[in-house]
Design a protein around this motif. Sequence first.
Motif, mmCIF file in Angstrom:
data_model
loop_
_atom_site.group_PDB
_atom_site.id
_atom_site.type_symbol
_atom_site.label_atom_id
_atom_site.label_comp_id
_atom_site.label_asym_id
_atom_site.label_seq_id
_atom_site.Cartn_x
_atom_site.Cartn_y
_atom_site.Cartn_z
ATOM 1 N N ALA A 137 10.684 13.491 23.132
ATOM 2 C CA ALA A 137 11.071 14.845 22.725
ATOM 3 C C ALA A 137 12.448 15.225 23.263
ATOM 4 O O ALA A 137 13.289 15.759 22.524
ATOM 5 C CB ALA A 137 10.023 15.849 23.203
ATOM 6 N N PHE A 138 12.696 14.957 24.542
ATOM 7 C CA PHE A 138 14.008 15.278 25.107
ATOM 8 C C PHE A 138 15.100 14.440 24.461
ATOM 9 O O PHE A 138 16.201 14.932 24.185
ATOM 10 C CB PHE A 138 13.993 15.066 26.620
ATOM 11 N N GLU A 139 14.805 13.161 24.211
ATOM 12 C CA GLU A 139 15.800 12.289 23.584
ATOM 13 C C GLU A 139 16.144 12.783 22.180
ATOM 14 O O GLU A 139 17.321 12.841 21.803
ATOM 15 C CB GLU A 139 15.263 10.857 23.524
ATOM 16 N N GLU A 140 15.131 13.162 21.399
ATOM 17 C CA GLU A 140 15.376 13.653 20.050
ATOM 18 C C GLU A 140 16.157 14.962 20.074
ATOM 19 O O GLU A 140 17.063 15.168 19.253
ATOM 20 C CB GLU A 140 14.049 13.846 19.306
ATOM 21 N N ALA A 141 15.813 15.861 20.989
ATOM 22 C CA ALA A 141 16.534 17.130 21.083
ATOM 23 C C ALA A 141 17.996 16.899 21.455
ATOM 24 O O ALA A 141 18.896 17.572 20.925
ATOM 25 C CB ALA A 141 15.856 18.040 22.106
ATOM 26 N N GLN A 142 18.240 15.950 22.340
ATOM 27 C CA GLN A 142 19.621 15.656 22.713
ATOM 28 C C GLN A 142 20.383 15.038 21.544
ATOM 29 O O GLN A 142 21.529 15.422 21.276
ATOM 30 C CB GLN A 142 19.659 14.702 23.904
ATOM 31 N N HIS A 143 19.771 14.085 20.844
ATOM 32 C CA HIS A 143 20.434 13.459 19.703
ATOM 33 C C HIS A 143 20.817 14.500 18.652
ATOM 34 O O HIS A 143 21.902 14.441 18.073
ATOM 35 C CB HIS A 143 19.527 12.413 19.051
ATOM 36 N N ALA A 144 19.901 15.432 18.380
ATOM 37 C CA ALA A 144 20.128 16.409 17.320
ATOM 38 C C ALA A 144 20.922 17.621 17.806
ATOM 39 O O ALA A 144 21.402 18.406 16.978
ATOM 40 C CB ALA A 144 18.788 16.863 16.741
ATOM 41 N N GLY A 145 21.042 17.793 19.126
ATOM 42 C CA GLY A 145 21.732 18.960 19.661
ATOM 43 C C GLY A 145 21.004 20.252 19.368
ATOM 44 O O GLY A 145 21.619 21.273 19.034
ATOM 45 N N VAL A 146 19.675 20.228 19.496
ATOM 46 C CA VAL A 146 18.852 21.386 19.151
ATOM 47 C C VAL A 146 17.941 21.733 20.325
ATOM 48 O O VAL A 146 17.722 20.912 21.223
ATOM 49 C CB VAL A 146 17.998 21.101 17.900
#
Length: 306
Positions: free
Chosen positions: A186-195
Amino acid sequence: MSKRHGVVVGVDGSTDSNQALYWAAAEAVRRKAPLTVVSAYDVATVPGATGYGIGPDAMREEAAAVVGRAAEHLTKAREECASQVPEADDISWETVSGSAAGALVDRSATSALVVVGRRGLNAFDRVVLGSVSGVVSARARGPVAIVPFDPVAADSDCPGDVIAAVWRVVAAVDFDEHLGRVLDVAFEEAQHAGVPLLLVHALRSEFIAGPYAMETAWAHENASDVTARLREELDAWQQKYPDVQWTVETARGSIVDVLARRLSRHDLAVIGGRPHAPILGRIFRSDADRLGRDVECPIIVAHEQR
């Protein structure tokens, strides 16, 4: 050493798989990772119109045609929305013999993420026939994203709708063996998307409280305890992903119902997963199976890489 993949997506030429293709392309860009597009074919044994079975050459040619059409889709998408589609040199194409589900499960062990489209199935089909997405989400050896059919994107001429950007990551968290893996994804995806990242915990009481006031007090006390425990767990991830803005919410009910009330088509849901027989997930409706079939946004089932 086995080949390492970035983002892998399975295509079969259907509208569902085309939407998964676009989403996987945008995900590869977000991750700055290569994209692998896979089309698989099984040799049919049923008689054809001339009385002979459909041979491997014909099946292979059809699978290759599916890959060719996928390449055309991404070329057009790149022209309309270049920032959401990898460069041609960052995309590889594979046509493989065997079941699509088996090919994707195998690649999930060496991929950052496997992406599949979700077919709309009725209740009977879910149990008896299953689907590629059902098998892959149940048996994957690494994280798998299930992309549902999006009627808004299907009817829109806007490239942003077709590509399906991620506006928020919403993760189901519980104090079990999945917690660390779900938080990492979840943290990795949020960082990738900048959201922003929303962490949701479902409160489940073991009994039916009598007076309403007692139930309300129970929920408030447990919500405070859950939030405090999660904040302690989150210290490591906050240090690893300092730019990710996150919040915690708790609510009473099943995690599927709690998440469904919060999710919209541009969210990305993350939930823990454990390998199981696909038919068991369909019959008993595991959380990952229910969420992967019922919500309108993509969902990542965070299987352990193995």
